[in-house]
Design a protein around this motif. Structure first.
Motif, PDB file in Angstrom:
ATOM      1  N   ARG A 293      -2.892   9.966  -4.168  1.00 39.78           N
ATOM      2  CA  ARG A 293      -3.764  10.119  -3.075  1.00 39.78           C
ATOM      3  C   ARG A 293      -2.921  11.064  -1.930  1.00 39.78           C
ATOM      4  N   LEU A 294      -1.654  10.677  -1.931  1.00 40.12           N
ATOM      5  CA  LEU A 294      -0.913  11.285  -0.971  1.00 40.12           C
ATOM      6  C   LEU A 294      -0.986  12.864  -1.280  1.00 40.12           C
TER       7      LEU A 294
ATOM      8  N   PRO B  82       0.966  -1.229   0.004  1.00 41.23           N
ATOM      9  CA  PRO B  82      -0.104  -0.033   0.246  1.00 41.23           C
ATOM     10  C   PRO B  82       0.700   1.199  -0.063  1.00 41.23           C
ATOM     11  N   TYR B  83       2.131   1.073  -0.115  1.00 45.32           N
ATOM     12  CA  TYR B  83       3.095   2.481   0.031  1.00 45.32           C
ATOM     13  C   TYR B  83       2.816   3.349  -1.146  1.00 45.32           C
ATOM     14  N   PRO B  84       2.746   4.762  -0.879  1.00 44.53           N
ATOM     15  CA  PRO B  84       2.759   5.819  -1.877  1.00 44.53           C
ATOM     16  C   PRO B  84       3.683   5.849  -2.836  1.00 44.53           C
ATOM     17  N   ALA B  85       3.702   5.579  -3.918  1.00 44.84           N
ATOM     18  CA  ALA B  85       4.943   5.249  -5.131  1.00 44.84           C
ATOM     19  C   ALA B  85       4.389   5.842  -6.153  1.00 44.84           C
TER      20      ALA B  85
ATOM     21  N   TYR C  81       7.486   6.374  -0.722  1.00 38.17           N
ATOM     22  CA  TYR C  81       7.204   6.521   0.725  1.00 38.17           C
ATOM     23  C   TYR C  81       6.896   5.423   1.543  1.00 38.17           C
ATOM     24  N   TYR C  82       7.310   5.429   2.710  1.00 35.72           N
ATOM     25  CA  TYR C  82       7.283   4.177   3.299  1.00 35.72           C
ATOM     26  C   TYR C  82       7.237   4.505   4.718  1.00 35.72           C
ATOM     27  N   ALA C  83       6.716   3.502   5.574  1.00 36.72           N
ATOM     28  CA  ALA C  83       6.541   3.460   7.169  1.00 36.72           C
ATOM     29  C   ALA C  83       6.559   2.009   7.854  1.00 36.72           C
ATOM     30  N   GLU C  84       7.129   1.846   8.830  1.00 43.26           N
ATOM     31  CA  GLU C  84       7.314   0.568   9.383  1.00 43.26           C
ATOM     32  C   GLU C  84       5.996   0.125   9.806  1.00 43.26           C
ATOM     33  N   PRO C  85       5.615  -1.380   9.572  1.00 43.49           N
ATOM     34  CA  PRO C  85       4.466  -2.010   9.773  1.00 43.49           C
ATOM     35  C   PRO C  85       4.194  -1.752  11.168  1.00 43.49           C
ATOM     36  N   GLY C  86       2.901  -1.542  11.578  1.00 43.52           N
ATOM     37  CA  GLY C  86       2.443  -1.738  12.769  1.00 43.52           C
ATOM     38  C   GLY C  86       2.678  -0.220  13.433  1.00 43.52           C
TER      39      GLY C  86
ATOM     40  N   TYR D 206       1.913   3.550   9.253  1.00 47.17           N
ATOM     41  CA  TYR D 206       1.706   2.863   8.407  1.00 47.17           C
ATOM     42  C   TYR D 206       0.051   2.446   8.153  1.00 47.17           C
ATOM     43  N   ASP D 207      -0.515   2.459   9.404  1.00 47.13           N
ATOM     44  CA  ASP D 207      -2.009   2.282   9.134  1.00 47.13           C
ATOM     45  C   ASP D 207      -2.668   3.492   8.266  1.00 47.13           C
ATOM     46  N   ALA D 208      -2.028   4.597   8.381  1.00 50.13           N
ATOM     47  CA  ALA D 208      -2.397   5.590   7.410  1.00 50.13           C
ATOM     48  C   ALA D 208      -2.380   5.540   6.136  1.00 50.13           C
ATOM     49  N   ILE D 209      -1.177   4.811   5.687  1.00 51.83           N
ATOM     50  CA  ILE D 209      -1.010   4.431   4.389  1.00 51.83           C
ATOM     51  C   ILE D 209      -2.006   3.333   4.133  1.00 51.83           C
ATOM     52  N   VAL D 210      -2.288   2.495   4.842  1.00 52.21           N
ATOM     53  CA  VAL D 210      -3.133   1.439   4.348  1.00 52.21           C
ATOM     54  C   VAL D 210      -4.593   1.998   4.002  1.00 52.21           C
ATOM     55  N   LEU D 211      -5.027   2.995   4.978  1.00 54.99           N
ATOM     56  CA  LEU D 211      -6.311   3.695   4.708  1.00 54.99           C
ATOM     57  C   LEU D 211      -5.989   4.598   3.502  1.00 54.99           C
TER      58      LEU D 211
END
Length: 295
Positions: free
Chosen positions: A149-150, A128-131, A266-271, A275-280
């Motif tokens: 969407r970012l 789900p990362y913004p890329a 763009y990335y974030a650590e799972p958990g 990361y939850d915001a990226i999934v949403l």
């Protein structure tokens, strides 16, 4: 570029770079003592820079005005030291000098916009990362759902209009989205300026820069400074209207065998909350994509 032709600055791209950088270095920064009385020249005078670089004033004036087009590597390096250029700016000065020495200008290449199927497959695997894949001038050529969407509100623009620099300077949501909007606009201009130094007549660049010079006073002001910068990695903070505040790492990668295309992720650590915001964000973008007609 269009503005430089209108305001009569003329000369070569090398001369414009030297002139812009000279005005940004103060005598005190290079150890010069300033006498009493006002200085009408911002930054260093031509004769001061010439002395610091160990060249004659006449030679430097001809170099700045575009009448001298073959500075030696030693002169280029001396000017870089005198102007306090960093490594990226020094390399840019070398590229400008090499281009000025060419007897006949090379015709600008028409950069392609096609993204190879394998790269699109790679993008899909990054969800789900913004890329996104961007052109050398920042056009969004392909993206993951969250990659578009970012940039809040950019999905309302037609696909051919979607460009990072255009968004940062002209979209009404950009100032609120970026925590450090001032730094974002400086980076956009510096990357375009770096391209302008080596390929100033390329249509993709002249069209974009010409539009922004006319529509954005901030772009015009920064364009005159002639800062140059490459793509980097780091972290950015967004104030996103749908998923709230989030700070993401990012990495830019040049795609070999393309006309300057780059993959930005763009990335974030799972958990983590980010990361939850990226999934949403990915979910919201996917839902919107199914309800909108293609543009």
């Amino acid at each position: 570029m269009a503005r430089e032709q209108r305001d009569g600055s003329g000369g070569s791209e090398l001369g414009r770079f030297l002139r812009a950088r000279r005005t940004q270095v103060t005598p005190g920064e290079v150890g010069l003592t300033v006498g009493p009385g006002p200085r009408r020249t911002p930054g260093l005078r031509r004769e001061e820079l010439a002395t610091l670089a160990g060249v004659s004033v006449d030679y430097y004036i001809r170099l700045e005005r575009g009448r001298e087009t073959r500075p030696s590597p030693a002169v280029v390096d001396a000017l870089a030291r005198a102007l306090l250029l960093d490594e990226i700016e020094h390399e840019h000065l070398r590229s400008l000098a090499a281009r000025a020495a060419r007897t006949a200008p090379e015709p600008p290449a028409a950069p392609g916009r096609t993204v190879r199927p394998g790269v699109k497959l790679l993008l899909e695997s990054l969800r789900p990362y913004p890329a996104y894949v961007g052109s050398r001038t920042g056009d969004l050529l392909a993206h993951t759902p969250a990659g578009l969407r970012l940039f809040a509100g950019m999905d309302s623009w037609p696909a051919r209009q979607r460009n990072i620099a255009r968004y940062v300077f002209l979209h009404p949501s950009a100032r609120e989205l970026f925590h450090d909007w001032d730094n974002q606009i400086r980076g956009c201009v510096a990357r375009l300026r770096a391209l302008a130094g080596t390929d100033p007549d390329a249509p993709d660049l002249t069209n974009l820069a010409g539009e922004l010079l006319l529509k954005s006073p901030e772009f015009a002001r920064l364009w005159e400074r002639y800062d140059v910068r490459g793509h980097v990695q780091g972290r950015k903070t967004f104030h996103h209207p749908e998923v709230g505040d989030l700070t993401l790492g990012y990495q830019s990668m040049l795609l070999e065998g393309t006309p300057g295309h780059r993959l930005m992720t763009y990335y974030a650590e799972p958990g983590t909350p980010e990361y939850d915001a990226i999934v949403l964000l990915d979910l919201l973008a996917s839902e919107r994509a199914t309800t909108l007609p293609s543009m």
